[in-house]
Design an enzyme around this catalytic site. Structure first.
Site, PDB file in Angstrom:
ATOM      1  N   LYS A  28       1.126  -1.290   0.016  1.00  0.00           N
ATOM      2  CA  LYS A  28      -0.424  -0.331  -0.054  1.00  0.00           C
ATOM      3  C   LYS A  28       1.016   1.724  -0.162  1.00  0.00           C
ATOM      4  CE  LYS A  28      -3.776   2.130   0.323  1.00  0.00           C
ATOM      5  NZ  LYS A  28      -3.500   3.287  -0.664  1.00  0.00           N
TER       6      LYS A  28
ATOM      7  N   LYS B 263       5.566   3.163   8.206  1.00  0.00           N
ATOM      8  CA  LYS B 263       4.263   4.426   8.763  1.00  0.00           C
ATOM      9  C   LYS B 263       2.692   3.874   8.931  1.00  0.00           C
ATOM     10  CE  LYS B 263       4.066   7.869   5.946  1.00  0.00           C
ATOM     11  NZ  LYS B 263       4.321   8.217   4.560  1.00  0.00           N
TER      12      LYS B 263
ATOM     13  N   LYS C 195       5.393   1.520  -2.988  1.00  0.00           N
ATOM     14  CA  LYS C 195       4.972   3.003  -3.755  1.00  0.00           C
ATOM     15  C   LYS C 195       6.183   2.803  -5.184  1.00  0.00           C
ATOM     16  CE  LYS C 195       4.973   7.418  -1.629  1.00  0.00           C
ATOM     17  NZ  LYS C 195       3.403   7.497  -0.768  1.00  0.00           N
TER      18      LYS C 195
ATOM     19  N   ASP D  90      -0.450  10.993  -4.443  1.00  0.00           N
ATOM     20  CA  ASP D  90       0.724  11.577  -3.419  1.00  0.00           C
ATOM     21  C   ASP D  90       1.589  12.873  -4.867  1.00  0.00           C
ATOM     22  OD1 ASP D  90       2.975  10.692  -1.775  1.00  0.00           O
ATOM     23  OD2 ASP D  90       4.401  11.568  -3.503  1.00  0.00           O
TER      24      ASP D  90
ATOM     25  N   ASN E 250      -2.650  19.730  -2.059  1.00  0.00           N
ATOM     26  CA  ASN E 250      -3.659  18.920  -0.690  1.00  0.00           C
ATOM     27  C   ASN E 250      -3.347  19.008   0.935  1.00  0.00           C
ATOM     28  OD1 ASN E 250      -5.903  17.202  -0.084  1.00  0.00           O
ATOM     29  ND2 ASN E 250      -4.456  15.868   0.277  1.00  0.00           N
TER      30      ASN E 250
ATOM     31  N   SER F  19      -7.019   5.723   4.107  1.00  0.00           N
ATOM     32  CA  SER F  19      -6.498   4.469   2.649  1.00  0.00           C
ATOM     33  C   SER F  19      -7.763   3.694   2.830  1.00  0.00           C
ATOM     34  CB  SER F  19      -5.262   4.843   2.044  1.00  0.00           C
ATOM     35  OG  SER F  19      -5.477   5.656   1.187  1.00  0.00           O
TER      36      SER F  19
END
Length: 454
Positions: free
Chosen positions: A98, A122, A134, A174, A249, A386
């Site tokens: 993820k 994280k 990622k 992202d 954002n 998420s």
């Protein structure tokens, strides 16, 4: 553990750091991220000998899979461009990979690996059963038409689709990847697979499988972590002056939440410079300038009038503040910036971006007694929501905003508590960097040991 054993652990970690740099040349961001974690692990490896067994940490720093592919696409004038796409599936011990997709000209394999490595810890800190990964591309959507962005996203997904799935790897957004890009990516995935697999991408619009509060989650969560650090010192955000970098954002919702909790966020920035607004940043105006019109922050200052001024090419960290929340990109806050913030009396720094403070800056903050929230803990709210979006997709339901925000607050409180208690347990009270690294490591390492040598 004996002095000899302790020395052996430190020597092994030093040797591993050197090996990482040898095997991954020209990837300074990945070296930095790995070094920052490894230099905090000696206490846990000494206390838990099973973690120091040969191979476990070595496996943790090596991605399970690295995917690189070309992305050909055509612009509005018919010219063909070829970009490079990446997906690094780093660790799936706790669940499917993820992590977001970044579209920016600076993207390369080393940056994606650093982001994926950070994501392991994280995601572990959220407690939600998701692994770390990622991806992204060196494509820059800035200045491109919607049609050009759509064609790029469709080409990107035409390769990526074969590597992802709700039980395998779930990308999100992202830098450079917002609701527009997620929509185009999801549409192409659905077209190719002939499946409505809502959980394959997160950050979707609320009307078709997205979660309420997802756009706000990273910024909101970071502010909640900053407030938790202040409360541990007998303070809160009410009346505090805050400096925020960035104007995307994360920054916008950081500013919004700061104001809601009584702070006065006075800055925003982009690559052209920064704005300081003594009355506090007007979030609605900033959102209009950046998200609707896609203008530079200088346009905000022009429209805001007397209370705001634009400083071209300046450093937002020169503005005096009680709280600093770097929310733009990696290594944006250096030692000189940290020294300026400390001179001006900063009390807490909380990372909204991934690794925005350099190691030298972090050292200065900790030496000065400034509360420092590392990104892997402080900005985990985004990936947490998420995961909640994935939960809603799996049950084909949509939660009310109040429920999602309450869950976000609970998760961020748990992350803060976990970091603080872990730091205490390993003799580093108030060191949230050590607490976050060790707590995330323990959760992942336990799962890796249980699942055997894979």
């Amino acid at each position: 553990m004996t002095r000899t054993a302790s020395h052996s652990v430190s020597t092994s970690l030093d040797r591993l750091r050197a090996e990482i740099e040898r095997r991954n040349p020209a990837e300074p961001e990945f070296h930095q991220a790995a070094r920052e974690v490894l230099q905090t692990l000696a206490p846990v490896l000494e206390a838990r000998p099973e973690y120091a067994e040969p191979g476990l940490v070595e496996r943790l720093v090596e991605p399970e899979r690295q995917i690189i592919f070309r992305v050909p696409w055509q612009d509005d004038k018919g010219r063909v461009h070829v970009n490079r796409g990446f997906r690094v599936e780093f660790n799936s011990a706790l669940g499917p990979y993820k992590g977001g997709l970044r579209f920016h000209r600076s993207v390369n394999l080393g940056i994606i690996k650093f982001l994926g490595f950070e994501q392991i810890f994280k995601n572990a800190l959220t407690g939600l059963g998701i692994g770390g990964g990622k991806g992204g591309s060196d494509f820059d959507p800035q200045g491109r038409s919607d049609a050009e962005v759509m064609r790029f996203c469709q080409s990107f997904m035409t390769e990526l689709y074969r590597h992802i799935g709700e039980y395998t790897d779930i990308p999100a957004g992202d830098i450079g990847v917002g609701a527009r890009e997620i929509g185009y990516l999801f549409g192409q995935y659905r077209r190719i697979t002939n499946r409505w697999e809502g959980g394959v991408l997160t950050g979707k619009a609320a009307g078709w499988g997205g979660s309420l509060i997802r756009p706000e989650a990273t910024g909101y969560g970071n502010v909640l972590f900053a407030e938790a650090m202040l409360r541990a010192r007998g303070e809160d955000l009410e009346g505090q002056t805050a400096v925020v970098s960035g104007s995307g954002n994360v920054a916008i919702h950081t500013i919004e939440k700061l104001a809601a909790l009584g702070a006065n966020p006075v800055t925003c920035s982009d690559s052209s410079g920064y704005v300081v607004d003594e009355k506090g940043i007007d979030v609605q105006l900033l959102r209009q300038v950046k998200e609707v019109e896609r203008e530079r922050v200088s346009a905000y200052a022009e429209r805001r009038g007397g209370s705001a001024r634009f400083v071209p090419g300046g450093r937002v960290w020169e503005v005096p503040a009680d709280v600093a929340l770097p929310s733009a990109t990696q290594n944006e806050l250096n030692a000189a910036d940290a020294a300026a913030l400390i001179r001006n009396g900063v009390k807490a720094v909380s990372e909204g971006a991934n690794m925005p403070a350099t190691p030298e800056a972090v050292d200065l903050f900790q030496e000065a007694g400034v509360a420092f929230g590392p990104g892997k803990a402080a900005n985990a709210g985004g990936v947490a929501v998420s995961a909640l979006e994935m939960t809603q997709n799996a049950s084909r339901t949509s939660w009310k905003a109040e429920r999602v925000e309450a869950e976000l607050a609970r998760i961020m409180t748990d992350i803060y508590t976990t970091c603080a208690e872990t730091a205490d347990r390993y003799g580093a009270p108030g060191d949230y960097v050590t607490g976050a690294n060790i707590a995330g490591f323990e959760r992942v390492a336990d799962a890796m040991l249980a699942q055997g040598l894979i």
